[in-house]
Design a protein around this motif. Structure first.
Motif, PDB file in Angstrom:
ATOM      1  N   VAL A  95      -1.068   1.846  -1.899  1.00  0.00           N
ATOM      2  CA  VAL A  95      -1.426   0.635  -1.160  1.00  0.00           C
ATOM      3  C   VAL A  95      -2.930   0.392  -1.279  1.00  0.00           C
ATOM      4  O   VAL A  95      -3.368  -0.738  -1.475  1.00  0.00           O
ATOM      5  CB  VAL A  95      -0.994   0.742   0.318  1.00  0.00           C
ATOM      6  N   GLU A  96      -3.710   1.451  -1.199  1.00  0.00           N
ATOM      7  CA  GLU A  96      -5.163   1.316  -1.354  1.00  0.00           C
ATOM      8  C   GLU A  96      -5.521   0.796  -2.748  1.00  0.00           C
ATOM      9  O   GLU A  96      -6.423  -0.012  -2.899  1.00  0.00           O
ATOM     10  CB  GLU A  96      -5.864   2.648  -1.097  1.00  0.00           C
ATOM     11  N   ALA A  97      -4.802   1.251  -3.759  1.00  0.00           N
ATOM     12  CA  ALA A  97      -5.064   0.791  -5.125  1.00  0.00           C
ATOM     13  C   ALA A  97      -4.793  -0.711  -5.250  1.00  0.00           C
ATOM     14  O   ALA A  97      -5.582  -1.445  -5.858  1.00  0.00           O
ATOM     15  CB  ALA A  97      -4.211   1.576  -6.118  1.00  0.00           C
ATOM     16  N   VAL A  98      -3.695  -1.170  -4.665  1.00  0.00           N
ATOM     17  CA  VAL A  98      -3.374  -2.610  -4.705  1.00  0.00           C
ATOM     18  C   VAL A  98      -4.416  -3.393  -3.920  1.00  0.00           C
ATOM     19  O   VAL A  98      -4.862  -4.456  -4.352  1.00  0.00           O
ATOM     20  CB  VAL A  98      -1.946  -2.871  -4.173  1.00  0.00           C
ATOM     21  N   PRO A 129       2.260  -2.676   2.146  1.00  0.00           N
ATOM     22  CA  PRO A 129       2.263  -3.472   0.912  1.00  0.00           C
ATOM     23  C   PRO A 129       2.821  -4.876   1.129  1.00  0.00           C
ATOM     24  O   PRO A 129       2.378  -5.826   0.488  1.00  0.00           O
ATOM     25  CB  PRO A 129       3.127  -2.670  -0.056  1.00  0.00           C
ATOM     26  N   GLN A 130       3.757  -5.018   2.056  1.00  0.00           N
ATOM     27  CA  GLN A 130       4.333  -6.333   2.322  1.00  0.00           C
ATOM     28  C   GLN A 130       3.276  -7.293   2.861  1.00  0.00           C
ATOM     29  O   GLN A 130       3.286  -8.484   2.533  1.00  0.00           O
ATOM     30  CB  GLN A 130       5.498  -6.237   3.329  1.00  0.00           C
ATOM     31  N   GLU A 131       2.355  -6.784   3.673  1.00  0.00           N
ATOM     32  CA  GLU A 131       1.278  -7.626   4.194  1.00  0.00           C
ATOM     33  C   GLU A 131       0.369  -8.095   3.062  1.00  0.00           C
ATOM     34  O   GLU A 131      -0.043  -9.259   3.026  1.00  0.00           O
ATOM     35  CB  GLU A 131       0.453  -6.858   5.223  1.00  0.00           C
ATOM     36  N   LEU A 132       0.074  -7.200   2.148  1.00  0.00           N
ATOM     37  CA  LEU A 132      -0.744  -7.569   0.989  1.00  0.00           C
ATOM     38  C   LEU A 132      -0.028  -8.596   0.127  1.00  0.00           C
ATOM     39  O   LEU A 132      -0.635  -9.548  -0.365  1.00  0.00           O
ATOM     40  CB  LEU A 132      -1.093  -6.324   0.171  1.00  0.00           C
ATOM     41  N   VAL A 147       4.581  -0.515  -5.317  1.00  0.00           N
ATOM     42  CA  VAL A 147       4.450  -0.248  -3.884  1.00  0.00           C
ATOM     43  C   VAL A 147       5.448  -0.986  -3.006  1.00  0.00           C
ATOM     44  O   VAL A 147       5.620  -0.632  -1.852  1.00  0.00           O
ATOM     45  CB  VAL A 147       3.022  -0.557  -3.383  1.00  0.00           C
ATOM     46  N   LEU A 148       6.085  -2.012  -3.535  1.00  0.00           N
ATOM     47  CA  LEU A 148       7.026  -2.778  -2.720  1.00  0.00           C
ATOM     48  C   LEU A 148       8.375  -2.081  -2.617  1.00  0.00           C
ATOM     49  O   LEU A 148       8.776  -1.375  -3.539  1.00  0.00           O
ATOM     50  CB  LEU A 148       7.224  -4.180  -3.295  1.00  0.00           C
ATOM     51  N   PRO A 149       9.101  -2.297  -1.519  1.00  0.00           N
ATOM     52  CA  PRO A 149      10.458  -1.785  -1.436  1.00  0.00           C
ATOM     53  C   PRO A 149      11.306  -2.357  -2.570  1.00  0.00           C
ATOM     54  O   PRO A 149      11.039  -3.440  -3.077  1.00  0.00           O
ATOM     55  CB  PRO A 149      10.954  -2.293  -0.071  1.00  0.00           C
ATOM     56  N   ALA A 150      12.343  -1.635  -2.933  1.00  0.00           N
ATOM     57  CA  ALA A 150      13.185  -2.022  -4.083  1.00  0.00           C
ATOM     58  C   ALA A 150      13.711  -3.456  -3.947  1.00  0.00           C
ATOM     59  O   ALA A 150      13.748  -4.193  -4.925  1.00  0.00           O
ATOM     60  CB  ALA A 150      14.325  -1.042  -4.247  1.00  0.00           C
ATOM     61  N   ARG A 197      12.455  -9.188  -6.779  1.00  0.00           N
ATOM     62  CA  ARG A 197      12.097 -10.611  -6.746  1.00  0.00           C
ATOM     63  C   ARG A 197      10.730 -10.868  -7.338  1.00  0.00           C
ATOM     64  O   ARG A 197      10.304 -12.001  -7.440  1.00  0.00           O
ATOM     65  CB  ARG A 197      12.126 -11.111  -5.298  1.00  0.00           C
ATOM     66  N   VAL A 198      10.006  -9.836  -7.701  1.00  0.00           N
ATOM     67  CA  VAL A 198       8.646 -10.006  -8.248  1.00  0.00           C
ATOM     68  C   VAL A 198       8.720 -10.621  -9.627  1.00  0.00           C
ATOM     69  O   VAL A 198       9.502 -10.294 -10.435  1.00  0.00           O
ATOM     70  CB  VAL A 198       7.918  -8.644  -8.307  1.00  0.00           C
TER      71      VAL A 198
END
Length: 102
Positions: A24-27, A56-59, A93-96, A101-102
């Motif tokens: 998350v820090e890297a993103v 990660p969802q907030e980002l 980092v996102l949940p599966a 959807r990315v």
């Protein structure tokens, strides 16, 4: 017993503060790098929101605002280019369910 301690044990374990994961820090650093050459009050506000995001969802949800700032200060083409460059970082980092959807 203090009144606030009475409800503390009933809080879900997810409530307790934890340091963010390294991924998350890297993103977060990649998102901040996208805004490196942007300035102004809106950009400063967005940087603050990036620094305070814990998941990660907030980002992920801040991408649109980042796009708007870059497009306003530079151009749409550069904004698309920068946001598209972040997609691979988010996949890690996102949940599966969100990553599909990315």
């Amino acid at each position: 017993m203090d009144p606030w301690k009475q409800w503390l044990p009933s809080c879900p374990p997810d409530w307790r503060l934890r340091p963010p994961e390294a991924a998350v820090e890297a993103v977060r650093h990649q998102l901040l790098a996208v805004l490196e050459d942007c300035h102004g009050t809106e950009c400063d506000r967005l940087r603050w929101r990036l620094h305070t995001a814990e998941r990660p969802q907030e980002l992920w949800l801040l991408r649109d605002q980042i796009f708007q700032v870059v497009a306003a200060q530079h151009c749409l083409e550069l904004a698309h280019e920068r946001i598209d460059g972040l997609l691979t970082a988010f996949r890690s980092v996102l949940p599966a369910a969100m990553a599909r959807r990315v």
